[in-house]
Design a protein around this motif. Structure first.
Motif, PDB file in Angstrom:
ATOM      1  N   ASP A 139       0.854  -1.180   0.000  1.00 20.26           N
ATOM      2  CA  ASP A 139       0.000   0.000   0.000  1.00 20.26           C
ATOM      3  C   ASP A 139       0.893   1.234   0.000  1.00 20.26           C
ATOM      4  N   VAL A 140       0.904   1.982  -1.113  1.00 24.73           N
ATOM      5  CA  VAL A 140       1.774   3.154  -1.208  1.00 24.73           C
ATOM      6  C   VAL A 140       1.234   4.361  -0.459  1.00 24.73           C
ATOM      7  N   CYS A 141      -0.056   4.358  -0.152  1.00 23.20           N
ATOM      8  CA  CYS A 141      -0.670   5.487   0.565  1.00 23.20           C
ATOM      9  C   CYS A 141      -1.318   4.969   1.846  1.00 23.20           C
ATOM     10  N   ARG A 142      -0.529   4.882   2.890  1.00 21.33           N
ATOM     11  CA  ARG A 142      -1.031   4.340   4.157  1.00 21.33           C
ATOM     12  C   ARG A 142      -2.124   5.197   4.790  1.00 21.33           C
ATOM     13  N   SER A 143      -2.216   6.458   4.403  1.00 20.15           N
ATOM     14  CA  SER A 143      -3.203   7.353   5.013  1.00 20.15           C
ATOM     15  C   SER A 143      -4.572   7.278   4.343  1.00 20.15           C
ATOM     16  N   MET A 144      -4.690   6.493   3.274  1.00 23.01           N
ATOM     17  CA  MET A 144      -5.954   6.404   2.543  1.00 23.01           C
ATOM     18  C   MET A 144      -6.612   5.044   2.787  1.00 23.01           C
ATOM     19  N   ASN A 145      -7.929   5.038   2.762  1.00 19.13           N
ATOM     20  CA  ASN A 145      -8.656   3.778   2.914  1.00 19.13           C
ATOM     21  C   ASN A 145      -8.402   2.884   1.713  1.00 19.13           C
ATOM     22  N   GLY A 146      -8.367   1.595   1.945  1.00 16.28           N
ATOM     23  CA  GLY A 146      -8.132   0.639   0.867  1.00 16.28           C
ATOM     24  C   GLY A 146      -6.649   0.518   0.581  1.00 16.28           C
ATOM     25  N   ILE A 147      -6.343  -0.254  -0.436  1.00 12.91           N
ATOM     26  CA  ILE A 147      -4.943  -0.483  -0.812  1.00 12.91           C
ATOM     27  C   ILE A 147      -4.700   0.175  -2.167  1.00 12.91           C
ATOM     28  N   GLN A 148      -3.667   1.019  -2.228  1.00 13.24           N
ATOM     29  CA  GLN A 148      -3.293   1.688  -3.468  1.00 13.24           C
ATOM     30  C   GLN A 148      -1.934   1.135  -3.923  1.00 13.24           C
ATOM     31  N   SER A 149      -1.873   0.706  -5.179  1.00  4.72           N
ATOM     32  CA  SER A 149      -0.593   0.238  -5.715  1.00  4.72           C
ATOM     33  C   SER A 149       0.188   1.392  -6.332  1.00  4.72           C
ATOM     34  N   ASN A 150      -0.500   2.504  -6.620  1.00  5.15           N
ATOM     35  CA  ASN A 150       0.120   3.712  -7.158  1.00  5.15           C
ATOM     36  C   ASN A 150      -0.447   4.919  -6.415  1.00  5.15           C
ATOM     37  N   VAL A 151       0.316   6.004  -6.457  1.00  6.72           N
ATOM     38  CA  VAL A 151      -0.188   7.248  -5.873  1.00  6.72           C
ATOM     39  C   VAL A 151      -1.309   7.749  -6.776  1.00  6.72           C
ATOM     40  N   PRO A 152      -2.501   7.971  -6.212  1.00  6.31           N
ATOM     41  CA  PRO A 152      -3.635   8.432  -7.033  1.00  6.31           C
ATOM     42  C   PRO A 152      -3.346   9.776  -7.692  1.00  6.31           C
ATOM     43  N   GLU A 153      -3.964  10.000  -8.846  1.00  8.95           N
ATOM     44  CA  GLU A 153      -3.787  11.260  -9.569  1.00  8.95           C
ATOM     45  C   GLU A 153      -4.258  12.419  -8.694  1.00  8.95           C
ATOM     46  N   GLY A 154      -3.474  13.499  -8.669  1.00 16.68           N
ATOM     47  CA  GLY A 154      -3.824  14.672  -7.870  1.00 16.68           C
ATOM     48  C   GLY A 154      -3.293  14.609  -6.449  1.00 16.68           C
ATOM     49  N   TYR A 155      -2.569  13.529  -6.118  1.00 16.17           N
ATOM     50  CA  TYR A 155      -2.006  13.358  -4.779  1.00 16.17           C
ATOM     51  C   TYR A 155      -0.489  13.309  -4.874  1.00 16.17           C
ATOM     52  N   ILE A 156       0.163  13.510  -3.739  1.00 15.70           N
ATOM     53  CA  ILE A 156       1.604  13.392  -3.631  1.00 15.70           C
ATOM     54  C   ILE A 156       1.899  12.543  -2.399  1.00 15.70           C
ATOM     55  N   ARG A 157       2.907  11.681  -2.501  1.00 14.71           N
ATOM     56  CA  ARG A 157       3.272  10.800  -1.387  1.00 14.71           C
ATOM     57  C   ARG A 157       4.409  11.425  -0.604  1.00 14.71           C
ATOM     58  N   LEU A 158       4.210  11.564   0.702  1.00 17.53           N
ATOM     59  CA  LEU A 158       5.241  12.092   1.585  1.00 17.53           C
ATOM     60  C   LEU A 158       6.167  10.960   2.018  1.00 17.53           C
ATOM     61  N   GLN A 159       7.323  11.300   2.568  1.00 14.03           N
ATOM     62  CA  GLN A 159       8.297  10.292   2.991  1.00 14.03           C
ATOM     63  C   GLN A 159       7.741   9.375   4.065  1.00 14.03           C
ATOM     64  N   ASN A 160       6.819   9.839   4.869  1.00 14.91           N
ATOM     65  CA  ASN A 160       6.266   9.007   5.947  1.00 14.91           C
ATOM     66  C   ASN A 160       5.187   8.047   5.438  1.00 14.91           C
ATOM     67  N   GLY A 161       4.940   8.033   4.115  1.00 17.95           N
ATOM     68  CA  GLY A 161       3.964   7.117   3.544  1.00 17.95           C
ATOM     69  C   GLY A 161       2.568   7.681   3.395  1.00 17.95           C
ATOM     70  N   GLU A 162       2.332   8.878   3.925  1.00 20.39           N
ATOM     71  CA  GLU A 162       1.017   9.499   3.768  1.00 20.39           C
ATOM     72  C   GLU A 162       0.902  10.095   2.373  1.00 20.39           C
ATOM     73  N   CYS A 163      -0.314  10.069   1.834  1.00 19.19           N
ATOM     74  CA  CYS A 163      -0.595  10.735   0.570  1.00 19.19           C
ATOM     75  C   CYS A 163      -1.543  11.890   0.850  1.00 19.19           C
ATOM     76  N   VAL A 164      -1.200  13.062   0.315  1.00 22.60           N
ATOM     77  CA  VAL A 164      -2.038  14.242   0.517  1.00 22.60           C
ATOM     78  C   VAL A 164      -2.363  14.846  -0.843  1.00 22.60           C
ATOM     79  N   GLU A 165      -3.489  15.544  -0.891  1.00 23.79           N
ATOM     80  CA  GLU A 165      -3.872  16.186  -2.141  1.00 23.79           C
ATOM     81  C   GLU A 165      -2.847  17.244  -2.522  1.00 23.79           C
ATOM     82  N   ARG A 166      -2.415  17.203  -3.763  1.00 24.74           N
ATOM     83  CA  ARG A 166      -1.416  18.141  -4.275  1.00 24.74           C
ATOM     84  C   ARG A 166      -1.889  19.590  -4.116  1.00 24.74           C
ATOM     85  N   SER A 167      -3.189  19.824  -4.256  1.00 24.77           N
ATOM     86  CA  SER A 167      -3.734  21.184  -4.192  1.00 24.77           C
ATOM     87  C   SER A 167      -3.642  21.779  -2.785  1.00 24.77           C
TER      88      SER A 167
END
Length: 187
Positions: free
Chosen positions: A1-29
């Motif tokens: 899971d590349v985005c531990r902060s999101m529900n479900g399992i993501q194999s890639n960072v979703p479009e419009g998001y950025i992955r931080l070093q701690n594994g969280e994904c946040v909206e780019r905006s």
């Protein structure tokens, strides 16, 4: 899971998001990438160290969340929540910020986006002479003896001469201004 902060399992960072070093994904905006903010001058080998920033864009720029850090320590200094007009300068006095600038060897200053991880700019300098700064002048970085905190950068190859001296253009050294020492005497 590349985005531990999101529900479900993501194999890639979703479009419009950025992955931080701690594994969280946040909206780019939601991230302030400090676009248009540029390091303009670094005065490291001086009595009162400073870093000068400039809004190099044609629009107003909010510094909310933007931060600086240096190669000398892991302290990140968050810039104040102010807005700079186009071409407006902001000078940060280093004393009291927790930042440390390398004085006489190599050093770097990093400008970070509001996520605290994304490097927006990295400026490196080396072997600065005493009482000089590393300044962006005419689209290039140069060492200058003309320290200009809060003003546009100017280039000076040599330090100013003391009162009563002038610069010898051929040697670059300061020389005593010659004056007539004898009074004229009648013939």
């Amino acid at each position: 899971d590349v985005c531990r902060s999101m529900n479900g399992i993501q194999s890639n960072v979703p479009e419009g998001y950025i992955r931080l070093q701690n594994g969280e994904c946040v909206e780019r905006s939601t991230i302030n990438f400090c676009e248009g903010l540029r390091v303009n001058e670094i005065a490291a080998n001086v009595t009162r160290q400073y870093i000068e920033l400039v809004n190099d864009s044609t629009r107003s720029l909010a510094l909310d969340g933007c931060s600086l850090y240096t190669n000398r320590n892991a302290v990140r200094y968050q810039l104040p929540s102010i807005t700079l007009a186009p071409s407006e300068l902001y000078t940060l006095e280093i004393e009291g910020t927790g930042l440390t600038l390398t004085k006489s060897t190599t050093g770097s200053v990093y400008l970070l986006a509001s996520d605290g991880e994304t490097e927006v700019a990295t400026i490196s300098y080396a072997d600065l002479s005493v009482e000089t700064s590393w300044a962006y002048i005419n689209n290039e970085w140069r060492q200058t003896y003309d320290l200009t905190p809060g003003a546009m950068n100017t280039y000076s190859q040599y330090p100013r001469c003391e009162a009563g001296y002038e610069r010898n253009i051929e040697t670059g050294r300061c020389r005593l201004v010659s004056t007539a020492t004898r009074a004229l005497v009648a013939c």
